[in-house]
Scaffold this motif. Structure first.
Motif, PDB file in Angstrom:
ATOM      1  N   HIS A   1       0.831  -1.194   0.000  1.00 29.41           N
ATOM      2  CA  HIS A   1       0.000   0.000   0.000  1.00 29.41           C
ATOM      3  C   HIS A   1       0.869   1.248   0.000  1.00 29.41           C
ATOM      4  O   HIS A   1       1.673   1.456   0.917  1.00 29.41           O
ATOM      5  N   ASP A   2       0.708   2.093  -1.031  1.00 25.91           N
ATOM      6  CA  ASP A   2       1.244   3.445  -0.931  1.00 25.91           C
ATOM      7  C   ASP A   2       0.124   4.342  -0.403  1.00 25.91           C
ATOM      8  O   ASP A   2      -0.883   3.850   0.122  1.00 25.91           O
ATOM      9  N   GLU A   3       0.277   5.659  -0.534  1.00 22.44           N
ATOM     10  CA  GLU A   3      -0.719   6.564   0.057  1.00 22.44           C
ATOM     11  C   GLU A   3      -2.105   6.432  -0.563  1.00 22.44           C
ATOM     12  O   GLU A   3      -3.097   6.887   0.025  1.00 22.44           O
ATOM     13  N   SER A   4      -2.199   5.794  -1.713  1.00 26.05           N
ATOM     14  CA  SER A   4      -3.510   5.578  -2.338  1.00 26.05           C
ATOM     15  C   SER A   4      -4.053   4.192  -2.026  1.00 26.05           C
ATOM     16  O   SER A   4      -5.081   3.790  -2.574  1.00 26.05           O
ATOM     17  N   GLY A   5      -3.379   3.453  -1.146  1.00 22.26           N
ATOM     18  CA  GLY A   5      -3.757   2.077  -0.860  1.00 22.26           C
ATOM     19  C   GLY A   5      -5.070   1.947  -0.113  1.00 22.26           C
ATOM     20  O   GLY A   5      -5.611   2.917   0.448  1.00 22.26           O
ATOM     21  N   GLU A   6      -5.572   0.720  -0.063  1.00 20.84           N
ATOM     22  CA  GLU A   6      -6.841   0.427   0.593  1.00 20.84           C
ATOM     23  C   GLU A   6      -6.710   0.604   2.103  1.00 20.84           C
ATOM     24  O   GLU A   6      -5.800   0.051   2.733  1.00 20.84           O
TER      25      GLU A   6
END
Length: 317
Positions: free
Chosen positions: A126-131
């Motif tokens: 997960h990056d900053e747009s991850g779930e």
């Protein structure tokens, strides 16, 4: 710069405030008690619930770094979970109120958050747009409460009436420091006793961050007016727990580590007054915004970072 650190008396606050003083900044720590502070750090008291004289420190300061909140190093009882939530949300709202009432609000507010906000996963990181996390089908119900804490923590900062202040939420992985008293001290003790084997198979990912990269990221974010919102503070290479502990054992020159089943981990966590979520939740979190903005990690890989931390820990023993 004059930098104010509410809740800056914990493990992270101690080494961060020392580093900021060494950089030449004026550092003010806001805390409930009268702890022994690092050299050059000034202390101001608050109760963490109400406005008071401490709020004047935020008026005209250059930055606020809010680290306040009850430690997660405890049993996740209903009472402790409620205290974790209330202490984080209440202090964040309080800091936001002080900023809103300041005649000269600080230009930037870095707010502590946690990588626990992301979903438990063995899949892609997960990056900053991850779930973001929620109810996990194979996890205890209270894991979703930890995510709720993280969400409401960030929401309290986002809702603050502070249009002149840049807000950054620091979604921070486990920070590992050679300074005694933190997670690295506990993990090293287990490894040196031969107890640092894989837990419940060891597939679960560990997201981590070296203390010097935490400090460097804070410096970087203070100086970058173009960055706001959530930022992952995690090394770019998370790894499975079994590999994480193997590297730590090797750094300590310990040839073996006894594995532990899930129920054994429950017993150990109970004895240590901690909780198994810290061991069993698979946190596979990576940074995207920091590298895209030009930040370089000094310690991107755990085996080398472990060797560096062990070398310094040996000197301080």
């Amino acid at each position: 710069m004059r930098i104010v650190l509410p809740g800056g008396t914990g493990h992270i606050g101690t080494f961060l405030s020392s580093a900021l003083v060494a950089d030449g900044h004026e550092v003010v720590v806001v805390s409930r008690g009268a702890p022994r502070l690092p050299a050059g750090v000034r202390g101001v008291r608050w109760d963490g619930r109400t406005l008071g004289a401490w709020a004047a420190e935020l008026d005209g300061c250059d930055a606020v770094i809010n680290l306040a909140g009850r430690s997660v190093s405890c049993r996740y009882t209903d009472a402790n979970l409620r205290e974790m939530l209330s202490s984080r949300v209440a202090t964040t709202r309080l800091v936001g109120t002080a900023i809103a009432r300041a005649a000269q609000p600080p230009p930037v507010w870095l707010q502590m958050s946690t990588a626990t906000i992301y979903a438990h996963t063995y899949g892609p990181p997960h990056d900053e747009s991850g779930e973001l996390g929620g109810a996990e089908p194979d996890a205890p119900a209270y894991w979703s409460y930890s995510v709720r804490i993280a969400r409401e923590w960030e929401a309290a900062q986002s809702a603050a009436d502070a249009p002149a202040t840049r807000k950054v939420a620091l979604r921070t992985a486990i920070v590992l420091s050679a300074v005694p008293g933190g997670a690295f001290t506990l993990l090293s003790r287990l490894a040196r006793l031969g107890l640092g084997g894989p837990v419940a198979g060891g597939r679960q990912y560990v997201s981590w961050l070296h203390e010097s990269d935490f400090v460097a990221a804070v410096r970087f974010l203070l100086a970058r007016p173009d960055i706001a919102g959530p930022v992952n503070l995690a090394a770019p290479n998370p790894l499975p727990h079994r590999d994480f502990m193997r590297a730590l054992r090797r750094a300590w020159h310990v040839p073996f580590g006894l594995p532990a089943t899930r129920w054994m981990a429950e017993l150990g966590a109970f004895a240590l007054r901690s909780d198994t979520e810290l061991l069993l939740k698979s946190r596979r979190v990576i940074p995207r915004r920091l590298p895209e903005a030009g930040f370089d990690f000094a310690h991107p890989d755990w085996p080398a970072a472990a060797r560096e931390l062990v070398a310094r820990a040996r000197v301080s023993r």
